[in-house]
Scaffold this motif. Structure first.
Motif, PDB file in Angstrom:
ATOM      1  N   GLY A  35      36.950  42.875  41.228  1.00 37.16           N
ATOM      2  CA  GLY A  35      37.376  41.616  41.812  1.00 37.16           C
ATOM      3  C   GLY A  35      36.616  41.290  43.085  1.00 37.16           C
ATOM      4  N   ALA A  36      36.356  42.314  43.899  1.00 32.23           N
ATOM      5  CA  ALA A  36      35.585  42.109  45.122  1.00 32.23           C
ATOM      6  C   ALA A  36      34.163  41.655  44.807  1.00 32.23           C
ATOM      7  CB  ALA A  36      35.553  43.395  45.943  1.00 32.23           C
ATOM      8  N   GLU A  59      53.070  36.557  32.320  1.00 35.57           N
ATOM      9  CA  GLU A  59      54.163  35.771  32.911  1.00 35.57           C
ATOM     10  C   GLU A  59      53.742  34.310  33.115  1.00 35.57           C
ATOM     11  OE1 GLU A  59      56.957  35.685  36.941  1.00 35.57           O
ATOM     12  OE2 GLU A  59      55.860  37.511  36.396  1.00 35.57           O
ATOM     13  N   PHE A  60      52.530  34.114  33.638  1.00 38.45           N
ATOM     14  CA  PHE A  60      51.976  32.776  33.841  1.00 38.45           C
ATOM     15  C   PHE A  60      50.886  32.516  32.801  1.00 38.45           C
ATOM     16  CE2 PHE A  60      52.680  32.163  38.731  1.00 38.45           C
ATOM     17  CZ  PHE A  60      54.041  32.070  38.519  1.00 38.45           C
ATOM     18  N   ARG A  61      50.727  31.264  32.426  1.00 42.73           N
ATOM     19  CA  ARG A  61      49.542  30.820  31.705  1.00 42.73           C
ATOM     20  C   ARG A  61      48.742  29.922  32.640  1.00 42.73           C
ATOM     21  NH1 ARG A  61      51.585  27.773  27.797  1.00 42.73           N
ATOM     22  NH2 ARG A  61      51.844  29.538  26.397  1.00 42.73           N
ATOM     23  N   THR A  75      45.171  35.538  43.772  1.00 48.73           N
ATOM     24  CA  THR A  75      46.514  36.033  44.062  1.00 48.73           C
ATOM     25  C   THR A  75      47.384  36.055  42.813  1.00 48.73           C
ATOM     26  OG1 THR A  75      46.304  35.049  46.271  1.00 48.73           O
ATOM     27  CG2 THR A  75      48.505  35.708  45.581  1.00 48.73           C
ATOM     28  N   THR A  76      47.223  35.063  41.952  1.00 46.19           N
ATOM     29  CA  THR A  76      48.083  34.959  40.767  1.00 46.19           C
ATOM     30  C   THR A  76      47.515  35.672  39.537  1.00 46.19           C
ATOM     31  OG1 THR A  76      47.025  32.840  40.230  1.00 46.19           O
ATOM     32  CG2 THR A  76      49.103  32.763  41.472  1.00 46.19           C
ATOM     33  N   GLN A  77      46.308  36.231  39.653  1.00 48.05           N
ATOM     34  CA  GLN A  77      45.682  36.838  38.475  1.00 48.05           C
ATOM     35  C   GLN A  77      46.549  37.909  37.814  1.00 48.05           C
ATOM     36  OE1 GLN A  77      42.794  35.629  37.090  1.00 48.05           O
ATOM     37  NE2 GLN A  77      43.475  36.922  35.389  1.00 48.05           N
ATOM     38  N   PRO A  78      47.223  38.779  38.590  1.00 49.94           N
ATOM     39  CA  PRO A  78      48.075  39.785  37.927  1.00 49.94           C
ATOM     40  C   PRO A  78      49.190  39.168  37.082  1.00 49.94           C
ATOM     41  CG  PRO A  78      47.642  40.412  40.193  1.00 49.94           C
ATOM     42  CD  PRO A  78      47.137  39.011  40.043  1.00 49.94           C
TER      43      PRO A  78
END
Length: 287
Positions: free
Chosen positions: A239-240, A175-177, A166-169
């Protein structure tokens, strides 16, 4: 001959595609049951409540939520591991921040959606697995993923644990590390069923679960499986394919005693269930 109606519920996620395929292919017709599969978008709480309210006979539930429900309400029992592979949560910080390594998150403020939530529980599990004291932990309630983005960007929280796909994008766009991951130390999903239904229809229930397990194994072998998962759930095919390579459905009815004990300890640390001893026999029924 009147068929026995069997009502199964699950979340509308790719883990439950085998059930959707089995229903579409009429794989249950030969069992003498009229199987109805329903999706519950609100997830674990909605599913366990539907079981207690006799709206479902069995449900495919996150293990920790299913255990908590049994301990708190005593109306359902776990009967089978459904997905034996664990979920993996990413450990995230604001990309521009000073936290570079997972060891640096110790004692930092952890963003959680709410007390008693999965993000709260897995934050506790991560600290336990690292041997850190829970007394060092500080939690900041942020409601949802968007709230976590604001909290990390604004310096109101330092760390956020969330399911990594969910957070990969947000990792990809800078934005995130992601400084680490927490593989949850128990199977992702179990089957929970009403005690009354188990006592009367255990053979029909087991037969239906066996059919679904066979469908899951067949899905893993399909060359077109990644495309099917991607098209059904709006995912990228790469991803799938990665998800399919990692997920493992179970065909066993063996009780995962060690894993259940870890769930119970984590829920007790979260103060979601009583601190008194909980025997795995209390939550599990052997079909």
């Amino acid at each position: 001959m009147q068929l026995k109606r069997l009502r199964i519920g699950g979340v509308p996620e790719h883990f439950n595609l085998p059930w959707k395929l089995a229903v579409a292919n009429r794989a249950f017709d030969s069992l003498g049951v009229d199987l109805h599969y329903a999706e519950y978008p609100a997830g674990t709480g909605e599913l366990t409540r539907a079981l207690r309210n006799n709206e479902l006979d069995a449900a495919l539930v996150l293990t920790e939520g299913a255990v908590q429900d049994v301990v708190q309400h005593n109306t359902n029992r776990l009967i089978k591991v459904y997905v034996r592979s664990p979920l993996t949560w990413g450990i995230h910080v604001a990309a521009p921040g000073d936290i570079q390594h997972v060891e640096d998150i110790r004692g930092r403020r952890v963003a959680i959606s709410r007390y008693g939530s999965g993000s709260h529980l897995i934050g506790i599990v991560d600290a336990i697995e690292r041997g850190w004291s829970l007394d060092e932990m500080t939690f900041v309630v942020i409601d949802d993923l968007d709230g976590a983005r604001r909290a990390l960007a604004g310096g109101k929280a330092d760390v956020f644990l969330w399911e990594r796909h969910t957070t990969q994008p947000l990792v990809d766009n800078g934005e995130f590390r992601r400084v680490g991951e927490r593989i949850v130390p128990w199977p992702a999903f179990v089957v929970s069923a009403r005690r009354e239904f188990i006592s009367s229809y255990s053979s029909e229930l087991r037969a239906a679960l066996d059919v679904a397990a066979t469908c899951a194994m067949n899905l893993k072998r399909r060359k077109s499986a990644a495309a099917l998962v991607a098209n059904t759930y709006g995912l990228q095919q790469k991803g799938a394919a990665t998800w399919l390579s990692e997920v493992s459905w179970s065909n066993s009815y063996r009780r995962p005693t060690s894993a259940l004990k870890k769930v119970i300890r984590a829920l007790q640390a979260q103060q979601s269930i009583p601190q008194s001893a909980v025997d795995p026999d209390r939550v599990w029924h052997r079909l």
